[in-house]
Enzyme design. Structure first.
Site, PDB file in Angstrom:
ATOM      1  N   ILE A  13     122.377 -15.951  33.055  1.00 57.70           N
ATOM      2  CA  ILE A  13     123.827 -16.588  32.176  1.00 57.70           C
ATOM      3  C   ILE A  13     124.438 -15.570  31.333  1.00 57.70           C
ATOM      4  O   ILE A  13     125.456 -15.413  31.234  1.00 57.70           O
ATOM      5  CB  ILE A  13     123.151 -17.660  31.382  1.00 57.70           C
ATOM      6  CG1 ILE A  13     122.092 -18.691  32.227  1.00 57.70           C
ATOM      7  CG2 ILE A  13     124.082 -18.584  30.838  1.00 57.70           C
ATOM      8  CD1 ILE A  13     123.002 -19.259  33.399  1.00 57.70           C
ATOM      9  N   THR A  42     114.811 -14.924  34.227  1.00 60.80           N
ATOM     10  CA  THR A  42     115.488 -14.383  35.362  1.00 60.80           C
ATOM     11  C   THR A  42     114.629 -13.656  36.361  1.00 60.80           C
ATOM     12  O   THR A  42     115.075 -13.416  37.399  1.00 60.80           O
ATOM     13  CB  THR A  42     116.890 -14.064  34.963  1.00 60.80           C
ATOM     14  OG1 THR A  42     117.572 -14.886  34.025  1.00 60.80           O
ATOM     15  CG2 THR A  42     117.707 -13.452  35.780  1.00 60.80           C
ATOM     16  N   ALA A  47     113.690 -17.690  42.943  1.00 56.55           N
ATOM     17  CA  ALA A  47     114.767 -16.927  43.680  1.00 56.55           C
ATOM     18  C   ALA A  47     115.652 -17.702  44.911  1.00 56.55           C
ATOM     19  O   ALA A  47     116.233 -17.169  45.654  1.00 56.55           O
ATOM     20  CB  ALA A  47     114.412 -15.610  44.297  1.00 56.55           C
ATOM     21  N   HIS A  50     119.850 -22.792  45.600  1.00 57.11           N
ATOM     22  CA  HIS A  50     119.485 -24.055  46.069  1.00 57.11           C
ATOM     23  C   HIS A  50     120.828 -24.868  46.644  1.00 57.11           C
ATOM     24  O   HIS A  50     121.879 -24.578  46.409  1.00 57.11           O
ATOM     25  CB  HIS A  50     119.160 -25.098  44.503  1.00 57.11           C
ATOM     26  CG  HIS A  50     117.658 -24.757  44.166  1.00 57.11           C
ATOM     27  ND1 HIS A  50     116.547 -25.332  44.952  1.00 57.11           N
ATOM     28  CD2 HIS A  50     117.327 -24.212  43.290  1.00 57.11           C
ATOM     29  CE1 HIS A  50     115.514 -24.897  44.446  1.00 57.11           C
ATOM     30  NE2 HIS A  50     115.770 -24.193  43.256  1.00 57.11           N
ATOM     31  N   LYS A 249     110.143 -29.509  41.215  1.00 62.84           N
ATOM     32  CA  LYS A 249     110.357 -29.439  42.830  1.00 62.84           C
ATOM     33  C   LYS A 249     109.158 -29.060  43.778  1.00 62.84           C
ATOM     34  O   LYS A 249     109.218 -29.054  44.851  1.00 62.84           O
ATOM     35  CB  LYS A 249     111.559 -28.244  43.061  1.00 62.84           C
ATOM     36  CG  LYS A 249     112.770 -28.619  42.384  1.00 62.84           C
ATOM     37  CD  LYS A 249     113.933 -27.735  42.733  1.00 62.84           C
ATOM     38  CE  LYS A 249     115.403 -28.207  42.326  1.00 62.84           C
ATOM     39  NZ  LYS A 249     115.691 -27.442  41.041  1.00 62.84           N
ATOM     40  N   SER A 336     115.888 -24.698  36.303  1.00 64.61           N
ATOM     41  CA  SER A 336     116.195 -24.800  37.516  1.00 64.61           C
ATOM     42  C   SER A 336     117.094 -25.877  37.701  1.00 64.61           C
ATOM     43  O   SER A 336     117.044 -26.956  37.077  1.00 64.61           O
ATOM     44  CB  SER A 336     115.021 -24.942  38.461  1.00 64.61           C
ATOM     45  OG  SER A 336     115.298 -24.764  39.808  1.00 64.61           O
ATOM     46  N   CYS A 438     100.244  -0.658  47.138  1.00 64.68           N
ATOM     47  CA  CYS A 438      99.289  -0.084  46.082  1.00 64.68           C
ATOM     48  C   CYS A 438      99.721  -0.729  44.767  1.00 64.68           C
ATOM     49  O   CYS A 438      98.965  -0.221  43.850  1.00 64.68           O
ATOM     50  CB  CYS A 438      99.342   1.384  46.240  1.00 64.68           C
ATOM     51  SG  CYS A 438     100.677   2.145  45.266  1.00 64.68           S
TER      52      CYS A 438
HETATM   53  C1  LIG Z   1     109.160 -21.052  37.547  1.00 62.46           C
HETATM   54  C2  LIG Z   1     110.979 -21.036  37.640  1.00 62.46           C
HETATM   55  C3  LIG Z   1     111.447 -21.061  38.852  1.00 62.46           C
HETATM   56  C4  LIG Z   1     112.662 -21.314  38.888  1.00 62.46           C
HETATM   57  N1  LIG Z   1     113.340 -21.084  40.249  1.00 62.46           N
HETATM   58  C5  LIG Z   1     114.653 -21.203  40.377  1.00 62.46           C
HETATM   59  C6  LIG Z   1     115.340 -21.068  41.699  1.00 62.46           C
HETATM   60  O1  LIG Z   1     114.404 -20.881  42.888  1.00 62.46           O
HETATM   61  N2  LIG Z   1     116.379 -21.368  41.578  1.00 62.46           N
HETATM   62  C7  LIG Z   1     117.289 -21.469  40.732  1.00 62.46           C
HETATM   63  O2  LIG Z   1     118.381 -21.696  40.831  1.00 62.46           O
HETATM   64  N3  LIG Z   1     116.916 -21.427  39.458  1.00 62.46           N
HETATM   65  C8  LIG Z   1     115.633 -21.501  39.204  1.00 62.46           C
HETATM   66  N4  LIG Z   1     115.013 -21.272  38.156  1.00 62.46           N
HETATM   67  C9  LIG Z   1     115.682 -21.236  36.903  1.00 62.46           C
HETATM   68  C10 LIG Z   1     116.421 -19.933  36.335  1.00 62.46           C
HETATM   69  O3  LIG Z   1     115.472 -18.966  36.489  1.00 62.46           O
HETATM   70  C11 LIG Z   1     116.881 -20.026  35.108  1.00 62.46           C
HETATM   71  O4  LIG Z   1     117.879 -20.896  35.013  1.00 62.46           O
HETATM   72  C12 LIG Z   1     117.741 -18.787  34.807  1.00 62.46           C
HETATM   73  O5  LIG Z   1     116.843 -17.624  35.232  1.00 62.46           O
HETATM   74  C13 LIG Z   1     117.917 -18.826  33.025  1.00 62.46           C
HETATM   75  O6  LIG Z   1     118.777 -17.792  32.923  1.00 62.46           O
HETATM   76  P1  LIG Z   1     119.004 -17.531  31.239  1.00 62.46           P
HETATM   77  O7  LIG Z   1     119.730 -16.296  31.150  1.00 62.46           O
HETATM   78  O8  LIG Z   1     119.328 -18.806  30.613  1.00 62.46           O
HETATM   79  O9  LIG Z   1     117.476 -17.254  30.621  1.00 62.46           O
HETATM   80  P2  LIG Z   1     116.576 -15.861  30.526  1.00 62.46           P
HETATM   81  O10 LIG Z   1     116.539 -15.269  31.854  1.00 62.46           O
HETATM   82  O11 LIG Z   1     115.316 -16.371  30.056  1.00 62.46           O
HETATM   83  O12 LIG Z   1     117.381 -15.016  29.581  1.00 62.46           O
HETATM   84  C14 LIG Z   1     117.293 -15.007  28.265  1.00 62.46           C
HETATM   85  C15 LIG Z   1     117.419 -14.041  27.639  1.00 62.46           C
HETATM   86  O13 LIG Z   1     117.605 -14.179  26.149  1.00 62.46           O
HETATM   87  C16 LIG Z   1     116.925 -12.840  25.123  1.00 62.46           C
HETATM   88  N5  LIG Z   1     116.496 -13.567  24.220  1.00 62.46           N
HETATM   89  C17 LIG Z   1     115.810 -14.624  23.639  1.00 62.46           C
HETATM   90  N6  LIG Z   1     115.630 -14.612  22.303  1.00 62.46           N
HETATM   91  C18 LIG Z   1     116.583 -13.639  21.937  1.00 62.46           C
HETATM   92  C19 LIG Z   1     117.022 -13.093  20.651  1.00 62.46           C
HETATM   93  N7  LIG Z   1     116.693 -13.825  19.328  1.00 62.46           N
HETATM   94  N8  LIG Z   1     117.795 -12.080  20.541  1.00 62.46           N
HETATM   95  C20 LIG Z   1     118.294 -11.347  21.581  1.00 62.46           C
HETATM   96  N9  LIG Z   1     117.987 -11.657  22.798  1.00 62.46           N
HETATM   97  C21 LIG Z   1     117.140 -12.903  23.099  1.00 62.46           C
HETATM   98  C22 LIG Z   1     115.555 -12.858  26.158  1.00 62.46           C
HETATM   99  O14 LIG Z   1     114.832 -11.738  26.137  1.00 62.46           O
HETATM  100  C23 LIG Z   1     116.041 -13.173  27.708  1.00 62.46           C
HETATM  101  O15 LIG Z   1     116.292 -11.844  28.326  1.00 62.46           O
HETATM  102  C24 LIG Z   1     113.383 -21.075  37.874  1.00 62.46           C
HETATM  103  C25 LIG Z   1     112.795 -20.958  36.753  1.00 62.46           C
HETATM  104  C26 LIG Z   1     111.669 -20.839  36.506  1.00 62.46           C
HETATM  105  C27 LIG Z   1     110.946 -20.559  35.095  1.00 62.46           C
END
Ligand SMILES: Cc1cc2nc3c(=O)[nH]c(=O)nc-3n(C[C@H](O)[C@H](O)[C@H](O)COP(=O)(O)OP(=O)(O)OC[C@H]3O[C@@H](n4cnc5c(N)ncnc54)[C@H](O)[C@@H]3O)c2cc1C
Length: 488
Positions: A13, A42, A47, A50, A249, A336, A438
């Site tokens: 995001i 992420t 992966a 959807h 899901k 998700s 490996c």
């Molecule tokens: C098990 C699982 C399966 C999923 N499968 C799917 C799928 O198949 N398809 C799909 O569309 N979605 C899927 N999702 C959802 C998708 O992975 C998430 O919606 C997406 O990755 C969220 O991205 P994000 O950037 O919000 O969060 P994140 O990737 O968690 O990024 C948040 C970032 O903020 C940083 N951060 C936190 N606190 C601080 C701070 N205080 N200061 C600075 N940095 C900070 C963290 O280190 C991290 O890098 C799945 C999620 C999970 C957990």
């Protein structure tokens, strides 16, 4: 310097938003606590891109999923992170078509035009290895798979190339606002910005609290996976889901973009938001559920296990929008289908920022294209691989990782794209070195040596899984379980 926008968190995001904002003449900072992008949910998810029928049109999840999915082809052409439209099947072992029809209706309401319900005969044509128990399926032609960390890395690299600044290893620990300017205190000093977007994933409620912009909670829910050796993904061509339950899901079976077989995730509510350990009993359950769909899955080709933590919000939906603190915007609770929705979430956030007063003057020099990553030949005969792997450190042709045939040239290229790569893990996600059979036994030290040769610095070892304190079920543990199961 006062930035126009500070983005907290460099998951999909935060990085997609950063790229979207560089289309305008703005000073953008992305502040991430880990030493690389894509270190949260992420990097550890299913992966799947959807279809967009699982959630209703009355939710942000439902509306943004299909809007995001529609952008993937164009994004792949611009950024080359790895995406393919495999299609998906949501299968049912019952004669009753009602649950599938309900989801189909919801998909149509969301605007999908590529859904159909198919019976056993057609299912067998698409998926000849699927269980004989499967009777019906909801087929979504345009669903797909991607490399989620590849996508975040590509977004970040392109954003940086277009002028965004990325500050890694900078955890935001405090947020103050005075006279319309936010000050974010981090391990790397203070940052100032007129607008702040909270993209902190599983920590997003805590970050919102720092600014006094709370009003929701994150209720973390973990999901464990099993990944199998490269090539095993050939067993199937589509993403195969089971009917969803109240917990999510359900366990799916899918090829990965690199040809591995991936099964999972399960779903367990957890206290510790950052504990990505895996557990024998949970993985056994995942394995047995997947075997019901694909009886030919061979446990012996198990490669590794991993866990992703869902940032489930107390509101039941994504939390996207302005907060009661003017200028502080939440993009929180993005569980998700957040990966699929991410391009649409980024666009929505830009329009929210515009409504809140951010001046969106287009940047005419914005370049949407990212150079594809250097890729060495992967089909070399073993003798040649052996010869190239004996070359001295410092030669671009030198094969560093034998399983994935990764050369020093590919490593050098991945480190020369505007983001400082300081961990072996970072090289792994960019080149696939150490992702083969490996699992780094041969190449981990060789990757470190190549990185040292290129930068003069040894990589940060604390992110290697062996030294990170994360306890994962390894190959031998899993093989013991298979043996015990056979003996029962
Ligand atoms: C098990 C699982 C399966 C999923 N499968 C799917 C799928 O198949 N398809 C799909 O569309 N979605 C899927 N999702 C959802 C998708 O992975 C998430 O919606 C997406 O990755 C969220 O991205 P994000 O950037 O919000 O969060 P994140 O990737 O968690 O990024 C948040 C970032 O903020 C940083 N951060 C936190 N606190 C601080 C701070 N205080 N200061 C600075 N940095 C900070 C963290 O280190 C991290 O890098 C799945 C999620 C999970 C957990």
């Amino acid at each position: 310097m006062v930035h126009d926008v500070a983005i907290i968190g460099a998951g999909i995001i935060g990085t997609a938003l950063a790229r979207e904002l560089t289309r305008y003449r703005l000073k953008v900072a992305v502040i991430e606590k880990h030493p690389d992008v894509s270190m949260g949910a992420t990097k550890a998810n299913s992966a799947i891109v959807h279809g967009g029928y699982a959630e209703g049109h009355d939710t942000l999840k439902g509306r943004l999923c299909i809007a995001g999915r529609r952008r993937f082809r164009e994004l792949e052409d611009e950024l080359h992170f790895g995406f393919t439209e495999t299609g998906s099947l949501l299968v049912s072992m019952e004669d009753d078509l009602e649950p599938l029809e309900r989801l189909q209706r919801r998909g149509i309401e969301n605007g999908l035009t590529d859904l159909s319900i198919i019976g056993r005969e057609e299912i067998m044509k698409l998926e000849p290895n699927i269980s004989e128990e499967v009777k019906n399926a909801l087929f979504c032609k345009g669903a797909g798979i991607c490399s989620p960390y590849g996508m975040a890395i590509a977004m970040a690299e392109n954003a940086v190339e277009n002028g965004a600044e990325l500050f890694l290893s900078a955890e935001v620990k405090g947020i103050e606002m005075e006279n319309g300017i936010f000050t974010l205190s981090t391990d790397r000093g203070d940052f100032q910005a007129r607008f702040v977007v909270n993209c902190a994933g599983v920590m997003s409620d805590r970050v919102a609290k720092m600014a006094g912009a709370d009003g929701f909670e994150i209720l973390p829910r973990s999901g464990e996976y099993l990944l199998f050796a490269k090539g095993t993904g050939k067993m199937l061509e589509h993403v195969v889901f089971q009917l969803p339950t109240a917990m999510g899901k359900g366990v799916l079976v899918t090829p990965t973009i690199h040809g591995n077989l991936l099964i999972g995730p399960d779903a367990t509510d957890v206290e510790d938001r950052e504990d990505t350990s895996t557990h024998k009993d949970r993985l056994q359950n995942v394995y047995n559920q997947a075997k019901k769909l694909y009886p030919d899955i061979k446990g012996e080709s198990f490669l590794r296990s991993f866990t992703g933590i869902r940032a489930r919000s107390s509101t039941g939906d994504f939390v996207i929008g302005p907060s009661r603190i003017r200028g502080f915007i939440n993009a929180a609770g993005i569980q998700s289908p957040g990966l699929t929705a991410s391009p649409a979430i980024a666009s929505l956030l830009v329009s929210i920022l515009g409504d809140e007063g951010l001046n969106l003057e287009p940047e005419v020099s914005f370049n949407p294209f990212r150079k594809p990553q250097e890729l060495a030949r992967k089909d070399l005969p073993y003798r040649e691989v052996d010869r190239l792997s004996r070359l001295p450190v410092g030669s671009r042709e030198r094969i560093v990782c034998r399983c994935e045939r990764v050369t020093e040239g590919e490593i050098a290229d991945s480190m020369d794209r505007g983001i400082e790569v300081t961990t072996v893990d970072g090289i792994k996600r960019r080149t696939r070195a150490a992702m083969g059979w490996c699992q780094g036994t041969f190449c981990r030290e060789r990757i470190a040596a190549a990185m040292e040769d290129l930068t003069g610095k040894l990589p940060d070892g604390s992110y290697d899984i062996e030294r990170s304190g994360v306890s994962r079920i390894e190959k031998n543990d899993f093989l013991d379980f298979l043996k015990a199961q056979k003996e029962d």
